[in-house]
Design an enzyme around this catalytic site. Structure first.
Site, PDB file in Angstrom:
ATOM      1  N   TRP A  27     -30.389  -5.403 -11.340  1.00  0.00           N
ATOM      2  CA  TRP A  27     -29.095  -4.734 -11.218  1.00  0.00           C
ATOM      3  C   TRP A  27     -28.242  -5.387 -12.298  1.00  0.00           C
ATOM      4  CZ3 TRP A  27     -23.962  -6.003 -10.181  1.00  0.00           C
ATOM      5  CH2 TRP A  27     -23.138  -4.940  -9.781  1.00  0.00           C
ATOM      6  N   HIS A  77       2.095  11.625   4.920  1.00  0.00           N
ATOM      7  CA  HIS A  77       2.850  10.824   3.951  1.00  0.00           C
ATOM      8  C   HIS A  77       2.226  10.894   2.553  1.00  0.00           C
ATOM      9  CE1 HIS A  77       5.357   9.243   7.132  1.00  0.00           C
ATOM     10  NE2 HIS A  77       4.254   9.032   7.836  1.00  0.00           N
TER      11      HIS A  77
END
Ligand code: M6R
Length: 609
Positions: free
Chosen positions: A74, A505
């Site tokens: 990785w 919101h």
């Protein structure tokens, strides 16, 4: 990130190296490589891509020999490329190294080595090891590795073979996991247990600073100064089958289905049947200790953080203790205000997450008691914490966490109930009810899983979406976060988890007919408010997929789709409600043709900061 393996014994090394790397592919999968020794010659094969690509290459370029090492990567330093793939060689191609971890002072070391004439082929930090060992090699590979390691700062699990000393593997660990597997006349090394489980259940866990020498005669472990270190051999209780797909198309699906039994195993032995008393003998927490704790801080990353968020709610509710959840990476650097009356609970599947480990160190440094809820026995965090509770979920191979999450939650429930009981907040009757309801969860989960075909049908309808919203209130909110994370990870659809009340919101502006909105609408005291949020979404043309409790007919009139879960106590509903969301993410990813067990850019254990 990255997985390493090694073999020394009477057989050909390659079959184990390839098979072991496949089992470790969850740790990284952008390139892979192997190296073996035969008749004093080194053979190296490596390529960009997955282990399957390496296998294809090996058909034309096999590597012979009964000593070998391997790596699945990785990328951290240097993009995925042939040159950056491990194993890495020294200037003379006399030795090769595989490494998992990060060398922090590699730039400085690289420059010094170059000034002394070493020629680098890759952009990786790992290659400095090869050259450092080369410089120190004067007839003793073990000593050369020990000398080289003294120069590096950072983390490593590494393995080295050299044609100058063809009968051995040198392996070392600091900060990244590494185990030795003891077979009949053969030895294995691996980053994690699943790689060796088929061959042996006898392992030695290497500790930071350990350097091991593996030869056909056996293994010896030393410290960096060269003194021998006595190591124990532990027996792994995991069944080799548990690291196989067992007929499922993906580990993720298998692991989703394993949840009822995994939770049974998590509860087993921790609840006294008659008295409903919960005990975690492994924590060595006396009743007085529990009563002396005045604050609980959960710390974790990713999915495990979501389990911590539920822990925050549960400890406040059941134990009336101030509780909070902290992202481990923030907590560890934020000068947290904690003391010896604070209980820090690190939650981690792998027990190797670098930030969570750092948070445990920080907690201990500040005098707090740091315990871990962990799945991998013998992992670094399990050993560094003051106490550990294992989740007993068995190996979780799919990168997207499923059974680890529900078993973490199970422990969090048990701990919160235990604290409530010992602090005399919960009555005997309340405790008995909660414990009984928790014991019923595995069977209710089995029932929940019967709804799989409905979830698959819903996935068929929405898999083309590009965005989605997950809403929940109370303990439905962490599940909204977890559902959204699962979808992002495996299907690459952008998804946001929100407290349902927050929608108005801001996120409400995103809602249109193309936006699937998943709403956690299980029964409880916030139900009416959730229905209000469903109406708000519908009024703006959004498609609502509700997860609701069986028998709720009202929701069916309002939502576009309903996934029913069995009825249970409101606070336990998260354990059931998360499962359809795992399945939804899974089936959407299947329909989008994604790499479900190994999603792009991800790795199972994040051992870098
Ligand atoms: O091993 P850990 O539980 O410490 O891992 C933490 C996260 O990296 C992990 O939960 C990650 O978010 C998963 N891929 C989620 O599915």
């Amino acid at each position: 990130m990255c997985g390493i393996v090694g073999y020394i014994g009477p057989k050909a090394a390659l079959p184990f190296l390839v098979e072991g790397l496949k089992k470790l592919e969850y740790r990284g999968y952008d390139s892979a490589g192997v190296a073996t020794l035969e008749a004093g010659e080194l053979h190296v094969s490596k390529c960009v891509g997955k282990i399957a690509d390496l296998e294809t290459l090996l058909l034309t370029k096999p590597v012979p020999g009964s000593i070998g090492i391997g790596h699945t990567r990785w990328a951290t330093h240097g993009q995925p490329s042939h040159l950056n793939s491990h194993p890495h060689e020294d200037c003379k191609s006399e030795l090769v190294v595989v490494h998992n971890g990060i060398i922090e002072n590699f730039l400085e070391l690289r420059q010094e080595l170059q000034e002394r004439g070493h020629v680098f082929r890759s952009a990786t930090d790992t290659e400095v090891f090869a050259h450092l060992i080369e410089e120190n090699l004067q007839g003793d590979l073990l000593k050369a590795v020990q000398q080289a390691l003294k120069a590096v700062k950072g983390t490593y699990a590494l393995a080295v073979i050299s044609k100058k000393e063809p009968g051995k593997i040198i392996a070392a660990r600091s900060g990244s996991p590494l185990i030795i597997g003891h077979g009949e006349d053969e030895l294995f090394i691996a980053s994690d247990i699943p790689a060796i489980l088929k061959y042996t259940s006898r392992v030695t866990y290497l500790d930071n600073g350990d350097v091991a020498e593996l030869t056909p005669e056996g293994s010896r472990v030393f410290n960096l100064a060269g003194d021998p270190v006595i190591k124990e051999i532990s027996l792994i209780s995991w069944d080799p089958e548990s690291a196989e797909k067992g007929g499922y198309s993906h580990f993720m699906l298998k692991e989703i289905h394993e949840q009822p039994n995994a939770i049974r195993k998590t509860i087993e032995g921790r609840v006294r049947a008659e008295s409903h008393e919960i005990h975690f003998d492994e924590l060595n927490l006396s009743d007085a200790d529990i009563r002396g704790i005045n604050r609980v801080v959960f710390t974790a990353c990713g999915t495990s953080w979501h389990a911590g968020l539920i822990g925050e709610y549960l400890f406040e509710q059941y134990a009336r203790l101030p509780a909070e959840v902290e992202y481990a990476a923030e907590f560890r650097y934020r000068h947290p205000i904690i003391d010896d009356k604070t209980l820090v609970v690190a939650i981690t599947q792998s027990g190797e997450t670098a930030d969570t480990l750092g948070a445990v160190w920080e907690a201990k440094a500040q005098g707090a008691r740091a315990i871990a809820i962990c799945n991998v026995v013998g992992s670094t965090i399990a050993r560094e914490a003051d106490g550990v509770v294992y989740t007993n979920a068995g190996p979780e191979i799919g990168v997207a966490s499923t059974k680890a999450f529900t078993t973490q939650l199970t422990i969090v429930y048990l701990l919160a109930i235990m604290f409530g009981q010992k602090r005399a907040i919960l009555t005997e009757l309340e405790t008995a009810k909660l414990v009984n309801d928790l014991i019923e969860i595995p069977q209710k989960l089995e029932e929940t899983l019967l709804g799989e075909p409905i979830v698959e049908e819903i996935a068929e309808k929405i898999y083309g979406a590009t965005n989605s919203l997950y809403l929940g209130r109370g303990k439905g909110f962490p599940i909204a976060l977890e559902g959204a994370l699962k979808l992002k990870e495996v299907s690459y659809i952008h998804a946001e988890g929100y407290p349902a009340a927050e929608m108005k919101h801001g996120p409400i502006a995103l809602i249109d007919k193309n936006m699937p909105v998943v709403v956690l609408a299980f029964a409880g005291r916030r139900y009416d408010k959730i229905i209000g949020n469903v109406e708000e979404v519908k009024a703006r043309g959004g498609q609502v997929i509700a997860v609701a409790s069986k028998g709720d007919n009202l929701i069916a009139e309002r939502a576009d789709e309903v996934i029913y879960i069995p009825q249970t106590t409101e606070s336990l509903s998260p354990l059931l409600a998360v499962v359809p969301l795992q399945l939804l993410a899974y089936y959407i990813a299947v329909k989008r043709g994604c790499h479900i067990d190994q999603p792009r850019n991800l790795a199972k254990s994040v051992t870098v900061e």
